[in-house]
Design an enzyme around this catalytic site. Structure first.
Site, PDB file in Angstrom:
ATOM      1  N   SER A  45       0.834  -1.200   0.000  1.00 20.75           N
ATOM      2  CA  SER A  45       0.000   0.000   0.000  1.00 20.75           C
ATOM      3  C   SER A  45       0.866   1.245   0.000  1.00 20.75           C
ATOM      4  CB  SER A  45      -0.898   0.019   1.234  1.00 20.75           C
ATOM      5  OG  SER A  45      -1.518   1.288   1.368  1.00 20.75           O
ATOM      6  N   ASP A  90      -4.838   3.538  -1.551  1.00 19.84           N
ATOM      7  CA  ASP A  90      -5.915   3.886  -0.617  1.00 19.84           C
ATOM      8  C   ASP A  90      -6.383   5.310  -0.863  1.00 19.84           C
ATOM      9  OD1 ASP A  90      -6.203   1.549   1.154  1.00 19.84           O
ATOM     10  OD2 ASP A  90      -4.116   1.957   1.661  1.00 19.84           O
ATOM     11  N   HIS A 124      -1.348  -1.308  -4.132  1.00 22.20           N
ATOM     12  CA  HIS A 124      -2.608  -0.942  -3.486  1.00 22.20           C
ATOM     13  C   HIS A 124      -2.638   0.562  -3.252  1.00 22.20           C
ATOM     14  CE1 HIS A 124      -6.203  -2.050  -1.157  1.00 22.20           C
ATOM     15  NE2 HIS A 124      -5.855  -1.105  -0.297  1.00 22.20           N
ATOM     16  N   GLY A 177      -2.856  -4.374   9.334  1.00 24.13           N
ATOM     17  CA  GLY A 177      -1.995  -5.071  10.276  1.00 24.13           C
ATOM     18  C   GLY A 177      -1.339  -6.318   9.729  1.00 24.13           C
ATOM     19  N   ASP A 213      -6.730  -6.585   4.488  1.00 22.87           N
ATOM     20  CA  ASP A 213      -6.016  -5.312   4.608  1.00 22.87           C
ATOM     21  C   ASP A 213      -6.099  -4.836   6.048  1.00 22.87           C
ATOM     22  OD1 ASP A 213      -4.997  -2.750   4.420  1.00 22.87           O
ATOM     23  OD2 ASP A 213      -6.441  -2.032   2.948  1.00 22.87           O
ATOM     24  N   MET A 235      -8.949   8.177   0.321  1.00 28.41           N
ATOM     25  CA  MET A 235      -9.784   8.572   1.458  1.00 28.41           C
ATOM     26  C   MET A 235     -10.270  10.001   1.263  1.00 28.41           C
ATOM     27  SD  MET A 235      -7.402   7.098   4.542  1.00 28.41           S
ATOM     28  CE  MET A 235      -6.468   5.577   4.337  1.00 28.41           C
ATOM     29  N   GLY A 276      -8.735   3.907   7.648  1.00 35.35           N
ATOM     30  CA  GLY A 276      -8.491   5.329   7.802  1.00 35.35           C
ATOM     31  C   GLY A 276      -7.040   5.686   8.034  1.00 35.35           C
ATOM     32  N   MET A 327     -11.588  -6.095   5.809  1.00 37.12           N
ATOM     33  CA  MET A 327     -10.736  -5.184   6.578  1.00 37.12           C
ATOM     34  C   MET A 327     -10.428  -5.798   7.937  1.00 37.12           C
ATOM     35  SD  MET A 327     -10.091  -2.621   4.638  1.00 37.12           S
ATOM     36  CE  MET A 327      -9.231  -1.655   5.892  1.00 37.12           C
ATOM     37  N   HIS A 377      -8.576   1.235  -3.606  1.00 39.30           N
ATOM     38  CA  HIS A 377      -9.530   1.029  -2.513  1.00 39.30           C
ATOM     39  C   HIS A 377     -10.170   2.376  -2.181  1.00 39.30           C
ATOM     40  CE1 HIS A 377      -9.974  -0.227   2.029  1.00 39.30           C
ATOM     41  NE2 HIS A 377     -11.138  -0.023   1.444  1.00 39.30           N
ATOM     42  N   GLY A 436       1.339  -2.438   4.056  1.00 42.26           N
ATOM     43  CA  GLY A 436       1.885  -1.095   3.886  1.00 42.26           C
ATOM     44  C   GLY A 436       3.068  -0.858   4.776  1.00 42.26           C
ATOM     45  N   MET A 474     -12.197   4.487  -0.013  1.00 41.58           N
ATOM     46  CA  MET A 474     -12.778   4.721   1.311  1.00 41.58           C
ATOM     47  C   MET A 474     -13.447   6.090   1.279  1.00 41.58           C
ATOM     48  SD  MET A 474      -9.789   3.116   3.711  1.00 41.58           S
ATOM     49  CE  MET A 474      -8.479   3.210   2.481  1.00 41.58           C
TER      50      MET A 474
END
Length: 222
Positions: free
Chosen positions: A9, A36, A34, A178, A176, A38, A143, A138, A67, A198, A69
């Site tokens: 990510s 993200d 990936h 941790g 996605d 937001m 976030g 998730m 992705h 990430g 969000m």
């Protein structure tokens, strides 16, 4: 290992060197990149838009796994696919017309995915499995990068795999949140095949070796 996809990510990348970081991920053996997106509304953070996707696309031939969000994700479909997105994943929590939205993504030539927050049940996608190319479970609340893996997510991944297999679906099962050397093996055993990493990759002293190590955890824990 065959069947394992690693998708670094860029949320955790050094944005002063974004192009170089993406190129490094490709050389390191990443399968996807990936991205993200937001909007500061669906999640309490604000990231990037079509221009960044264009920049990343110029630096890699790898699939761009975008992705979204965001609220009203359909507002972004055309621009993001035009910018180079290979697939768009939208959140069930803000997509009341999932069937229509997934069909539109596919009409644009991209793969269509749905993401589920940790508290969102799998039932949210049961009626659209035929329209689904990717299901993203998730394993943190979305976030921010660098969050701790939510352990009960492993059972949800296993239930998602049973749901997809029971429907005869070939949908990609992505996780996605941790994901690192300590958590990827259990997610793989639960049935996931694609892993967004990430912080684990970009903060490593040797990101190339880290991608190989993540893949190796699946190989030895199958």
């Amino acid at each position: 290992m065959s069947g394992v996809r690693i998708a670094p990510s860029i949320l955790s990348a050094d944005f002063a060197r974004l192009g170089d970081e993406v190129a490094m991920m490709e050389r390191a053996g990443a399968d996807w990149i990936h991205v993200d997106v937001m909007d500061g509304r669906f999640v309490p953070n604000l990231t990037f838009g079509a221009k960044v996707i264009e920049t990343v696309r110029r630096r890699t031939a790898l699939p761009l796994d975008v992705h979204l969000m965001v609220v009203e994700p359909e507002r972004y479909f055309d621009d993001f696919v035009s910018a180079g997105a290979s697939g768009l994943t939208i959140h069930a929590e803000v997509s009341p017309h999932l069937h229509r939205q997934l069909a539109r993504i596919r009409e644009l030539g991209a793969t269509a995915g749905v993401a589920l927050n940790p508290a969102t049940p799998l039932a949210a996608v049961e009626e659209v499995l035929d329209e689904l190319d990717l299901l993203l479970v998730m394993t943190v609340n979305p976030g921010f990068g660098g969050q701790k893996f939510i352990r009960p997510s492993t059972d949800k991944i296993a239930r998602a795999r049973r749901m997809l297999d029971g429907a005869g679906s070939r949908t990609t099962l992505e996780v996605d949140g941790g994901i690192n050397r300590e958590t990827i093996g259990e997610c793989w055993r639960a049935g996931a095949d694609t892993f967004v990493a990430g912080n684990a990759v970009f903060s490593a002293k040797d990101p190339c070796a880290e991608i190989a190590a993540l893949r190796d955890q699946c190989a030895h824990r199958a």
